[in-house]
Write a protein that holds these residues in place. Structure first.
Motif, mmCIF file in Angstrom:
data_model
loop_
_atom_site.group_PDB
_atom_site.id
_atom_site.type_symbol
_atom_site.label_atom_id
_atom_site.label_comp_id
_atom_site.label_asym_id
_atom_site.label_seq_id
_atom_site.Cartn_x
_atom_site.Cartn_y
_atom_site.Cartn_z
ATOM 1 N N SER A 1 0.813 -1.212 0.000
ATOM 2 C CA SER A 1 0.000 0.000 0.000
ATOM 3 C C SER A 1 0.848 1.264 0.000
ATOM 4 N N ASP B 1 1.258 -2.500 6.929
ATOM 5 C CA ASP B 1 2.679 -2.707 7.169
ATOM 6 C C ASP B 1 3.439 -2.325 5.904
ATOM 7 N N ILE B 2 4.720 -2.063 6.077
ATOM 8 C CA ILE B 2 5.540 -1.592 4.967
ATOM 9 C C ILE B 2 6.209 -2.806 4.329
ATOM 10 N N ASP B 3 6.062 -2.934 2.997
ATOM 11 C CA ASP B 3 6.608 -4.090 2.289
ATOM 12 C C ASP B 3 7.739 -3.655 1.368
#
Ligand code: DGT
Ligand code: CA
Ligand code: CA
Length: 575
Positions: free
Chosen positions: A186, A196-198
């Motif tokens: 996202s 969450d950060i991917d």
């Protein structure tokens, strides 16, 4: 895919067994099964149908039978019975970072703690210190864990995610082991909040990349580390996932992990119709990979253009990509100036000269200083005299700058409760760019108030039109459609406020506005030069709203910006 659900059952199973003091080998078998199934790219149902479960490492006959039972009935009888033997509240306690099943067992058996609330109370009373093996340090760690959990329960603001992700990407891209690195999920889609950060990376040595990641200076805690994957908590308390990808699959993984889920699902049905299979390893015809190195390669093999990540929400972008009519979204480098900046003349912390310096670094050709107006005393609003004095200083500064960049005389003028403006027209006429904004009475319907401001010939834009603060305030009651219509008719721009907790207009409103012919202006509302980077948050929001460069006022050269201001005055017969 039922993989995730099944993995969760096995994970819980392991937790319960550990909680009950079962033998460690037994516990580990369930935990390994959970991890394996969670990381599987294949659909577990397909594997089962093809009789391939036995090929999975560590999945013996007993586990296979359980998997089959789950796929057949949606649950596993033995697990259902097991669950009833433990208080289900232990699972919330297990969610606390740093608290494992053994600790939960001790807390439960010795102190009767069943919930986070129980635990907090026990900590306050100092009861934990009486437990064997518990010192002040361990209690402190549990306290921190609870704080972390309570914070991470919510989603984080895009601005925070982008800040963290950029820092990680910038660090890792300097590392010799890293050849490609991208933010996905996202954050890449610039969604206003992020779960969450991917992050994806690839290079020659996977282990080295993982090591570099978990050893980054801002990493506070490593939650999980494998040969190609790691999950960490950074100092801001947010979770970041890294996956290391083989170069041949990089585009496929980037496509898959960018999402959105809805976009991916729609795309996959198209693949199936064409006789292809798409997963995070590539686009396959039978066993043959026909695309995967880049995203473009994949979309192109499907006869499509590549939709920009920001619009991958399955709201028409797939059809547009198939018909080669994707919008030409406003570019992050297309912005020529920021028209909403607060200087030390009002409540800003940077001087006009500071803004000029940073604007030049950012490659802008103009900025507008838009200090607050007189009624907004709390924000150091300027009286007419002060405003005119400031304008005089800006004129002198422009002479010194000799056209390198132009500083426009602006103001963020308060829209008073009756819809009139905080400066008279005789003052407004002396400004280059006037932004009007509501700063009071957030509970009343402000439609009429804003419409009245829009119908002032000197008002060029409405700042943060809906007044929402993400996660804190809904925004005042407003008929946004009426505001959009009036803005289009009068030649008044609506602002996309890029300040990280506003993003106002939001994506959906941007899309409505440009459809109605409104010109948008993307501004940061900076109170310090260190806020000016947030411009990209506003551009990202506009891109999510399918906004093209031609609909954005501050992509235009100064002469056209001035023409926009003049056109409204002319329309109202005051020029
Ligand atoms: P977030 O983190 O909640 O703000 O949202 P995302 O979009 O970053 O979602 P996340 O982190 O759960 O997963 C990253 C991407 O991976 C997601 O956008 C699409 C893809 N993905 C995850 N789970 C699935 C799934 O079950 N099916 C499909 N087709 N794609 C998935
Ligand atoms: Ca995510
Ligand atoms: Ca994720």
């Amino acid at each position: 895919m039922k993989n995730k659900e099944l993995a969760q059952i096995f994970e819980k199973w392991a937790d319960i067994l550990e909680f009950m003091g079962d033998n460690p080998y037994h516990v580990r078998a369930y935990r390994n099964a959970a991890r394996l199934i969670n990381d599987l790219s294949e659909d577990i149902e397909v594997l089962a149908r093809e009789g391939k479960l036995s090929q999975l490492p560590g999945i013996g006959q007993r586990l296979q039978a359980k998997i089959l039972e789950f796929l057949r009935t949606g649950k596993i009888e033995e697990f259902e019975k097991l669950k009833q033997q433990v208080p289900d509240t232990i699972f919330t306690l297990l969610d606390i970072p740093g608290v494992g099943p053994k600790t939960v067992k001790l807390l439960y058996e010795e102190l009767g703690i069943r919930s986070i609330e129980d635990l907090k109370r026990a900590i306050e009373r100092g009861e934990l210190l009486k437990l064997p093996g518990f010192g002040p340090k361990r209690v402190e760690k549990i306290k921190k864990g609870i704080e972390l959990l309570e914070k991470s329960g919510g989603r984080i603001l895009l601005g925070v995610a982008v800040f963290i992700a950029d820092r990680i990407v910038n660090h890792l891209k300097e590392h010799s082991a890293v050849e490609r690195i991208s933010v996905c999920g996202s954050t890449r889609r610039m969604k206003e909040t992020v779960g969450d950060i991917d992050i994806l990376a690839s290079g020659k040595n996977n282990l080295e990349i993982v090591e570099a990641f978990v050893n980054l200076p801002n990493v506070k805690e490593v939650l999980w580390k494998g040969p190609k994957k790691a999950t960490v908590i950074v100092e801001e308390g947010e979770q970041v996932d890294l996956r290391v990808i083989e170069p041949d699959s990089y585009g496929a993984a980037l496509q898959y992990f960018t999402g959105s889920k809805a976009h991916n699902i729609h795309l996959r049905t198209i693949c199936l119709k064409m006789g292809y299979k798409l997963n995070e390893y590539g686009l396959f015809k039978g066993d043959k990979r026909i695309a995967g190195r880049t995203e473009e390669e994949i979309y192109s093999a499907l006869g499509m253009d590549t939709p920009p990540p920001e619009i991958r929400e399955d709201t028409g972008e797939i059809e547009a990509a198939q018909e080669h009519r994707l919008p030409k979204l406003v570019g992050y480098n297309e912005i020529r100036g920021d028209l909403h900046l607060h200087s030390t003349w009002s409540d800003g912390a940077s001087t006009i000269e500071d803004y000029v310096k940073r604007a030049l670094e950012m490659g802008y050709s103009y900025i507008a200083i838009s200090d607050h107006s007189k009624s907004l005393r709390v924000a150091g609003g300027l009286t007419e005299e002060e405003l005119l004095k400031r304008n005089y200083e800006i004129d002198k500064l422009n002479e010194r700058l000799g056209g390198k960049i132009t500083v426009l005389k602006g103001a963020e003028v308060d829209i008073l409760p009756d819809g009139s403006l905080d400066y008279p027209d005789e003052i407004l006429v002396q400004l280059d760019f006037v932004i009007a904004a509501v700063h009071s009475r957030f509970n009343q319907d402000n439609t009429e108030r804003i419409l009245k401001a829009i119908n002032n010939p000197y008002v060029n834009a409405i700042a943060h039109p809906t007044g929402r603060i993400i996660g804190q305030r809904e925004g005042y009651p407003l008929d946004i459609e009426k505001v959009i219509k009036a803005a289009a008719e009068t030649g008044t721009a609506l602002e996309v406020n890029s300040y990280y907790n506003r993003l106002d207009l939001r994506d959906a409103h941007c899309r409505m506005a440009v459809k109605a012919g409104v010109t948008l202006v993307i501004n940061t509302d900076s109170h310090h030069t260190d806020h000016m980077w947030m411009m990209k948050l506003g551009v990202g929001t506009a891109r999510r709203g399918w906004v093209e460069g031609r609909s954005v006022l501050n992509t235009r050269p100064l002469s056209e910006l001035k023409a926009f201001v003049a056109a409204k005055r002319k329309k109202f017969g005051v020029l």
